[in-house]
Enzyme design. Structure first.
Site, short mmCIF file in Angstrom:
data_model
loop_
_atom_site.label_atom_id
_atom_site.label_comp_id
_atom_site.label_asym_id
_atom_site.label_seq_id
_atom_site.Cartn_x
_atom_site.Cartn_y
_atom_site.Cartn_z
N CYS A 28 11.58 93.43 67.02
CA CYS A 28 10.76 92.73 66.03
C CYS A 28 10.45 93.75 64.95
O CYS A 28 10.04 94.86 65.24
CB CYS A 28 9.47 92.22 66.67
N LEU A 50 34.39 90.20 81.57
CA LEU A 50 33.20 89.86 82.38
C LEU A 50 32.01 89.69 81.45
O LEU A 50 31.77 88.63 80.91
CB LEU A 50 32.99 90.91 83.46
N ALA A 81 3.67 94.68 46.59
CA ALA A 81 2.59 95.60 46.20
C ALA A 81 1.26 95.26 46.85
O ALA A 81 0.19 95.57 46.32
CB ALA A 81 2.46 95.65 44.68
N SER A 82 1.28 94.60 47.99
CA SER A 82 0.10 94.26 48.80
C SER A 82 -0.85 93.30 48.12
O SER A 82 -1.97 93.10 48.58
CB SER A 82 -0.70 95.52 49.17
N GLN A 111 -0.73 93.01 60.05
CA GLN A 111 -0.08 93.77 58.97
C GLN A 111 -0.24 95.27 59.19
O GLN A 111 0.69 96.04 59.00
CB GLN A 111 -0.71 93.39 57.61
N GLU A 160 0.90 97.04 52.88
CA GLU A 160 1.72 98.26 52.89
C GLU A 160 1.04 99.48 53.47
O GLU A 160 1.71 100.39 53.97
CB GLU A 160 2.11 98.61 51.45
C1 LIG Z 1 23.88 96.45 72.88
C2 LIG Z 1 24.52 97.31 73.93
C3 LIG Z 1 23.83 98.39 74.41
C4 LIG Z 1 24.42 99.21 75.38
N1 LIG Z 1 23.71 100.27 75.85
C5 LIG Z 1 24.25 101.07 76.79
C6 LIG Z 1 23.52 102.20 77.29
O1 LIG Z 1 22.40 102.47 76.90
N2 LIG Z 1 24.15 102.98 78.22
C7 LIG Z 1 25.40 102.71 78.69
O2 LIG Z 1 25.90 103.44 79.53
N3 LIG Z 1 26.10 101.65 78.24
C8 LIG Z 1 25.56 100.84 77.30
N4 LIG Z 1 26.27 99.78 76.82
C9 LIG Z 1 27.64 99.57 77.31
C10 LIG Z 1 27.67 98.66 78.51
O3 LIG Z 1 27.13 99.30 79.62
C11 LIG Z 1 29.10 98.28 78.78
O4 LIG Z 1 29.57 97.62 77.65
C12 LIG Z 1 29.22 97.35 79.94
O5 LIG Z 1 28.80 97.94 81.10
C13 LIG Z 1 30.63 96.80 80.07
O6 LIG Z 1 30.65 95.75 81.02
P1 LIG Z 1 31.24 94.30 80.72
O7 LIG Z 1 31.18 93.54 81.96
O8 LIG Z 1 30.53 93.70 79.58
O9 LIG Z 1 32.71 94.66 80.32
P2 LIG Z 1 33.76 93.79 79.49
O10 LIG Z 1 33.49 93.98 78.03
O11 LIG Z 1 33.79 92.40 79.96
O12 LIG Z 1 35.10 94.53 79.89
C14 LIG Z 1 35.29 95.86 79.57
C15 LIG Z 1 36.63 96.38 80.08
O13 LIG Z 1 36.62 96.48 81.49
C16 LIG Z 1 37.79 95.89 82.07
N5 LIG Z 1 37.38 95.33 83.36
C17 LIG Z 1 36.24 94.70 83.62
N6 LIG Z 1 36.18 94.39 84.92
C18 LIG Z 1 37.32 94.82 85.50
C19 LIG Z 1 37.85 94.79 86.81
N7 LIG Z 1 37.17 94.24 87.81
N8 LIG Z 1 39.06 95.33 87.03
C20 LIG Z 1 39.75 95.88 86.02
N9 LIG Z 1 39.31 95.94 84.75
C21 LIG Z 1 38.11 95.43 84.49
C22 LIG Z 1 38.22 94.86 81.08
O14 LIG Z 1 39.60 94.65 81.17
C23 LIG Z 1 37.82 95.49 79.76
O15 LIG Z 1 38.84 96.30 79.26
C24 LIG Z 1 25.72 98.93 75.86
C25 LIG Z 1 26.42 97.82 75.36
C26 LIG Z 1 25.83 97.01 74.41
C27 LIG Z 1 26.57 95.83 73.88
S1 FES Z 2 10.86 90.08 63.16
FE1 FES Z 2 9.37 89.61 64.64
S2 FES Z 2 8.02 88.34 63.55
FE2 FES Z 2 9.41 89.03 62.00
#
Ligand SMILES: Cc1cc2nc3c(=O)[nH]c(=O)nc-3n(C[C@H](O)[C@H](O)[C@H](O)COP(=O)(O)OP(=O)(O)OC[C@H]3O[C@@H](n4cnc5c(N)ncnc54)[C@H](O)[C@@H]3O)c2cc1C
Ligand code: FES
Ligand code: FES
Length: 1288
Positions: free
Chosen positions: A126, A243, A1046-1047, A1161, A1228
């Protein structure tokens, strides 16, 4: 790929789910998914971010959006009601996402703990509220609500002992509720939606057949059995398994990669199995990270501690990895297989000796080690194999496992460095038997420090081992200069600092002295001024009335610009921007783009019938580009997808031009400025410098800031059939400016153009000037094609194109006496204006005018210049230069204190603050009485002096952790420095049924201006607010308006509304006199009969304001807002992380029109300021391309960044005769008070430096990121890194 709702929100008309980043990073699109879990035979509810969820993955699942849980027309859900009534919504763009995160939590835990609440909301951003009221609403559902609002005694919670409450036990601290909890409807789980029976039937008799969904470019195949999955994988070895899509999805988006076939194993129950054996745990690769967390927590509670070391380490990181929604979606298999170099879990799994169970025709196991993570073919999966599960062995006695990570902020931020560490000691000794260290974030993949570990085997766990280990680690984990994300020295330091932390932890274990304190979220109390006891109950002025749209925000029924249904024959527009920082445009080839299906036209500068912006600030580039992100042309197509595809096909050739300037330093070197220097001077500065005891010179660098309003820039232009009329629906703070710009661009009179603003999803200054550019380009498209145009910027484009707060570089020279009295201050500062003038001249003026802040210094010289660089033009941003500039002044005070051996607070108040009626540097008279009152109240309420002693005591006892405390005063001038900019108008109609329609010139940006205006109208007409309505701001009803900025919006428009209402009441007076016992309706009916006009225009000519820059004198501001803030933090000297322990703010709102809105605010701007000074960092490539273009790279504060205790009070009984009902504009000012956190961090760093005998260099850098803090707290580890760098 097709994503849940968001690709077609206008078709399904479910607009409550908002789209704000498209990368899973903001939570605005949160919805709840419910699925039948075949293993537990229960329904599982979990929150997800809809923008990353492929619609095909939802086969068999029920999706609940905010519309599904309640509505204003039927029944509100308690979550919706409470978030609105607790004032947890301002602009409302984030609110549906917040509601759905909280709702899902309650579906799983009827009475959650505060920790669960924080976890549930950790993935929702937010930008308006400062989170405190959102938490307050959530806490009303918690097991034991500890919020102040809970106490019916009327006493603030802090009065109840502990936590230094001595100064808070007075009657004056009685906490007036912002909402009454007893009035909330109870949460009744029996009223919740049931899981659809047909889906339950489907789940109980699962379809075993393979399902195939064919799209235009992608085929989605979902097999029903493991056998089919394996066959499909063998047939399509290149097809990824999908996944959570949290890794594949963002990669496909950013790299534009398309996988023609996607295999979804969502229905294969074998991938979700969990097996517990006597030596370890096997977790199915398909389990979500949230499920993994639950499974591990269960193991930890069941098994003896010695067996669960690895599980505990994993759990620690699973709490901070992304937000709850991502943890619900992301799978263990996806996480492991993605092998992200920043992975939090892989380093722990590596040291924990995890094994991967693979399956194809047969099965086999491979170790999860560095070779696998580096993608070596010999250690990898074969193309036909899939990961079935991950085996994680139990730990044993004398084995210790820990995990570390350091990111820009606590939660929802990728780690700069993460680590897993494990040691096994010889039984009952301190001799190392086995050691494994694994790091993420330091190379292209997770790296192990095998050599170092090998060499340390047999060594005792003692200081010499530590010394040797650090030396070895620096050699082995050698970061190349190009390490991902840069920050090489910081990362190297973390490599050794983490090991030192591990060393200490193991040592403590060995000594059986482990005790880590768990911080529990504190409570905030909000002492309010209360209204006069004689005020009529019906009069809403001064009462904490809920935001008029609060309930609609919470139900998703509030309509934002892009929620407006598609208009007949509507087209989408997408902008094409420069990829060069300074270049001549040689050619633009549109031919391929124009041939693509759905593409209707490409709009270029040649299509503009009127003026193409200003000579030096063109709407669409001609011949030359001045920055990356400058708009060159715009594609218009039937759908946004088609338009986006077409921009890839536009070929623009450039010839690079010189010079290319990005930094302030380069601009100074090239003498590249946007406008002349602005200067103010008083006294005789040169003479004063000769008479002082000491002189210090220093530098201050303040980084820029992105507005990050949750609703990106957007506009819809609808051409009408007759007389060249246009209707424009736009998200702006200044519709009149949009109207004027469109008029000059199209060369048609202003009276043909009507701009409508219903509400704006946050502006913060970023929607003052820019919307006119987008409106004008869209209008050219509309005129050329004769069809309506919708232009909605993606987050990436918005951040790339629009610019933000001006970065600043300031130099100061300060002369002072040994007692801390400053006699002379010379400040020269430069702001980075970007490539065009925009508001940079005014920002420089405001910066110079406001630099003195709260201090009376006889001899002053302030100079400022706006640099011209090849970056997108910077623009207005909350505080307009004040938050950057005043950091120089306050840094200067801190430097003087350090030099005199005094405390900064002494140098602030006793030696230098204004104390009596005086004149500012520009000779405007003012009284500092209220300023001093705010300061004293803040000292008192925060128990500053006793806490200063406690901080010092803590610091004496702790070497690696330091606390810091700071109190900062503020004198903030409100308004524009020109009388004409303070004028305002309103139009009030009374209809024959007695209902009243109020229109005024202000725009609803979330700041509650419409609510306040109805409070004014209600008081003036002596009529309940329920009779009144505000529909929108429109240039057709109130013309020639001034930007809401400008508040001052509520001040001046309030006066105009008051004027209109007084005119109407005067007309009604004879009728009321004649029939005093009559009702409002009777009087209106009579007035109509007597032909008395029931419509009136109200007008306010504006506060007088002027400034003569030649003389350096004037009365540029109508009035000042005063305040003070005290913050306390604790820093970790080894990692640079900080914890915000407590903040107390006293703000002088005089007689607040609406204390709930005003406190909102103050809190919101404070947290935004805290972001500016601590986490928000813009990163550019050497070619001037902005890297930080989304929530993953640009970190605005999350809910976990709010101070553990956060107290905001409005100063009681102050008055200002000038303004409407003696209120003040607070939009502000709170921003700068965020610097109290910055100065508390500096205070803690100074304590560390003092102990380490480090000489201060008086170079101040904001934001105080973990990197800055860590590197400032130099110690033996930073020394090791520096020596290593010198030698290598
Ligand atoms: C907003 C955001 C914040 C994040 N923050 C963090 C963080 O703070 N720390 C961190 O460590 N990570 C972070 N991530 C990454 C996140 O942990 C990984 O993207 C996630 O774990 C991937 O899992 P998934 O199921 O979404 O994979 P998918 O995107 O569905 O697949 C990823 C890959 O894995 C392969 N795969 C999946 N399952 C199998 C299987 N069983 N066998 C063979 N291949 C397989 C797929 O073929 C593909 O290539 C973040 C991601 C996002 C979007
Ligand atoms: S972004 Fe949370 S109320 Fe505006
Ligand atoms: S829009 Fe989906 S998380 Fe931001």
């Amino acid at each position: 790929m097709w994503h849940l709702f968001l690709d077609h929100p206008l078709l399904v008309r479910l607009t409550g789910t908002k789209y704000a980043c498209g990368r899973g990073g903001c939570g605005a699109c949160t919805v709840m998914v419910s699925k039948h879990d075949p293993v537990s035979a229960k329904i599982r509810h979990f929150s997800i971010t809809a923008c990353l969820v492929p619609i095909c993955s939802l086969y068999g699942a029920a999706v609940t959006t905010v519309e599904g849980i309640g509505s204003i027309n039927t029944r509100l859900h308690p979550v919706q009601e409470r978030i609105a009534r607790s004032h947890g919504t301002q602009c409302g763009f984030c609110t549906p996402g917040m509601v759905m995160s909280m709702y899902t939590l309650l579906r799983n835990h009827l009475q959650p703990s505060e920790e669960q609440l924080m976890e549930a909301l950790g993935g929702n951003l937010c930008r308006c509220t400062g989170y405190r009221p959102i938490l307050a609403s959530g806490r009303t559902f918690c097991v034991e609500s500890t919020g102040c609002q809970k106490k019916r005694t009327g006493k603030c919670c802090l009065d109840l002992g502990g936590n230094d409450s001595s100064s808070l036990s007075r009657e004056s601290d009685i906490c007036t509720d912002l909402f009454v909890e007893e009035e909330f409807q109870p949460l009744d789980p029996t009223q919740e939606l049931i899981f659809p029976p047909e889906l339950l039937r489907m789940a109980k008799n699962p379809e075993k057949q393979t399902l195939t969904f064919c799209g235009e470019r992608v085929t989605w195949i979902s097999p029903g059995t493991l056998k089919d999955l394996l066959e499909l994988k063998a047939k399509h070895p290149e097809a990824p398994l999908i996944l959570g899509n949290t890794s594949l999805g963002p990669a496909m988006k950013s790299q534009g990669r398309v996988h023609p076939i996607l295999l979804s194993p969502a229905r294969i129950s074998e991938l979700s199995m969990v097996f517990k054996t006597s030596d370890g745990l096997t977790i199915g690769a398909g389990c979500s990270l949230a499920q993994v967390k639950d499974i591990l927590a269960e193991q930890v509670s069941e098994l003896p501690e010695e067996k669960t070391q690895t599980y505990r380490a994993l759990l620690k990181h699973l709490k901070s990895l992304a937000g709850q929604q991502i943890r619900n979606m992301a799978s263990l298999g996806g996480h492991v297989i993605s092998r992200h170099c920043y992975s939090d879990l892989n380093p722990i799994l590596v040291v924990g000796n995890a094994t991967l169970n693979l399956i194809s025709e047969g099965t086999r196991q491979i170790p999860l080690n560095d070779h696998f993570l580096a993608g070596l073919a010999s250690a990898d999966l074969k193309p036909e194999e899939i990961l079935e599960s991950v085996y994680i062995p139990h730990s044993q006695k004398w084995e210790f496992v820990s995990a570390f990570r350091q990111a820009q902020c606590q939660q929802n931020a990728l780690a700069d460095v993460s680590a897993g560490m494990r040691v096994i000691l010889e039984e009952a000794t301190d001799t190392i038997k086995e050691l494994s260290l694994s790091y993420g974030g330091v190379g292209e993949s997770t790296i192990g420090a095998h050599k170092s570990c090998q060499q340390l085997i047999g060594r005792p766990w003692n200081e010499p081992m530590l010394e040797e280990a650090c030396r070895l680690l620096l050699e082995e984990v050698s970061l190349p200069g190009w390490a991902p994300g840069g920050r090489v020295e910081f990362k190297r330091t973390l490599v050794v600092s983490f090991f030192f932390k591990f060393y200490l932890e193991v040592l403590q274990e060995l000594k059986k002295l482990v005790k880590v304190s768990v911080s529990v979220l504190g409570n905030s109390c909000l002492p309010l001024q209360s209204v006069d006891s004689h005020q009529s109950l019906q009069d809403p002025v001064g009462r904490p009335i809920m935001h008029l749209s609060g309930l609609k925000h919470a139900t998703g029924e509030a309509i934002f610009c892009d929620d407006i249904p598609m208009v007949d024959r509507e087209l989408f527009m997408v902008l094409v921007t420069s990829t060069k920082a300074h270049a001549k445009i040689i050619s633009i080839d549109l031919s391929e783009a124009l041939e693509l299906p759905g593409v209707v036209d490409v709009i270029t500068a040649e299509d503009i019938p009127g003026t193409n912006g200003a000579e030096d600030d063109k709407l669409l580039a001609v011949d030359e580009v001045l920055c990356v992100g400058q708009i060159i042309c715009a594609v218009v197509a039937e759908t946004d997808v088609q338009a986006k595809r077409a921009i890839e096909k536009i070929k623009i050739t450039y010839k690079d031009l010189e010079p290319i300037i990005f930094t302030i330093n380069d601009a100074i070197k090239h003498n590249s400025f946007l406008c002349p220097e602005k200067k103010l001077e008083q006294g005789n500065i040169e003479e004063a410098f000769e008479k002082v005891d000491q002189i210090v010179e220093g530098e201050v660098h303040v980084g820029g800031q992105e507005h990050f309003y949750m609703e990106t820039q957007r506009v819809i232009v609808i051409p009408k059939a007759e007389d060249k009329e246009l209707d424009i629906y736009v998200s702006t703070q200044d519709p009149a400016h949009v109207q004027k710009t469109v008029s000059s661009t199209l060369n048609i009179p202003i009276n043909r153009i009507t701009c409508h603003v219903k509400r704006v999803g946050g502006g913060f200054g970023g929607k003052v000037g820019r919307p006119a550019v987008f409106g004008a380009i869209a209008a050219v498209g509309a005129i050329k094609t004769g069809r309506p145009i919708r232009l909605v910027l993606d987050r990436e484009d918005d951040m790339l194109i629009t610019g933000g707060r001006h970065p600043l570089f300031g130099k100061y020279k300060v002369g002072f006496m040994n007692n801390g009295r400053i006699k002379a201050l010379d400040i020269e500062c430069f702001i980075n204006g970007g490539c065009t003038l925009d508001d940079s001249e005014q920002v420089t003026e405001f910066l110079i005018l406001k630099l003195e802040n709260a201090y009376k210094i006889r001899n002053l010289r302030f100079r400022g210049r706006a640099c011209m660089t090849n970056l997108p033009s910077n623009t207005a941003f909350r505080g307009f230069g004040f938050p950057q500039g005043t950091l120089i002044t306050e840094s200067c005070i801190t430097a003087v204190a350090a030099k005199c051996g005094l405390l900064p607070e002494e140098v602030r108040l006793e030696k230098n603050m204004y104390k009596t009626i005086d004149k500012t540097i520009y000779k405007q008279a003012f009284s500092p009485e209220t300023l001093i009152r705010c300061w004293n109240e803040c000292l008192d309420k925060s128990s500053f002096h006793s806490r200063r002693i406690q901080v010092e005591e803590f610091n004496k006892k702790n070497y690696w952790k330091k606390k810091g405390i700071a109190i900062i005063p503020m004198k903030f001038s409100v308004g524009f420095a020109a009388t004409s900019y303070h004028q305002a108008a309103a139009l009030v109609h009374i209809y024959t049924d007695g209902s009243v329609l109020v229109t005024h010139g202000g725009n609803e940006l979330g700041q509650g201006i419409h609510t306040k205006m109805l409070q004014v109208a209600s008081r003036e007409l002596k009529l309940p607010m329920s009779y009144m309505h505000i529909c929108e701001t429109s240039t057709a009803t109130v013309p020639n308006t001034i930007a809401t900025a400008a508040s001052i919006g509520s001040d001046v428009n309030g006066k105009a509304v008051q004027n209109a209402c007084q005119i109407l009441l005067k007309r009604l007076e004879p009728i009321i006199k004649k029939n005093p016992g009559g009702t409002w309706e009777d009087w209106i009916e009579a007035a109509f009969e007597q032909r008395i006009s029931l419509s009136a225009t109200g007008y306010f000519r504006g506060y007088k304001a002027d400034m003569d820059w030649e003389k350096g004198e004037g009365d540029p501001f109508p009035y000042y807002v005063y305040g003070a803030a005290c913050s306390e933090v604790e820093i970790d000297c080894l990692t640079g992380a900080h914890k915000k322990i407590r903040t107390d703010i006293i703000m002088d709102a005089c007689c607040s029109l609406n204390p709930a809105i005003d406190i909102g605010q103050v809190e919101g701007s404070f947290i935004q300021g805290m972001g500016l000074y601590t986490t928000e960092e813009l990163k550019y490539s050497p070619e001037g391309v902005l890297y930080s273009r989304g929530p993953d790279e640009y970190k605005i504060p999350t809910i976990t960044d709010v101070p553990e205790e956060f107290n905001v009070s409005l100063l009681p009984s102050s008055q200002t005769p000038l303004t409407i009902y003696s209120s003040k504009g607070l939009g502000e000012s709170g921003m700068f008070l965020g610097s109290s956190v910055f100065f508390a961090i500096t205070d803690a760093v100074a304590a560390a430096c003092k102990e380490r005998d480090i000489v201060e260099d008086f170079i101040v850098k904001s934001p105080a990121t973990p990197e800055q803090v860590r590197m400032a707290c130099a110690d033996r580890f930073t020394e090791m890194v520096r020596n290593y760098c010198l030698l290598s």
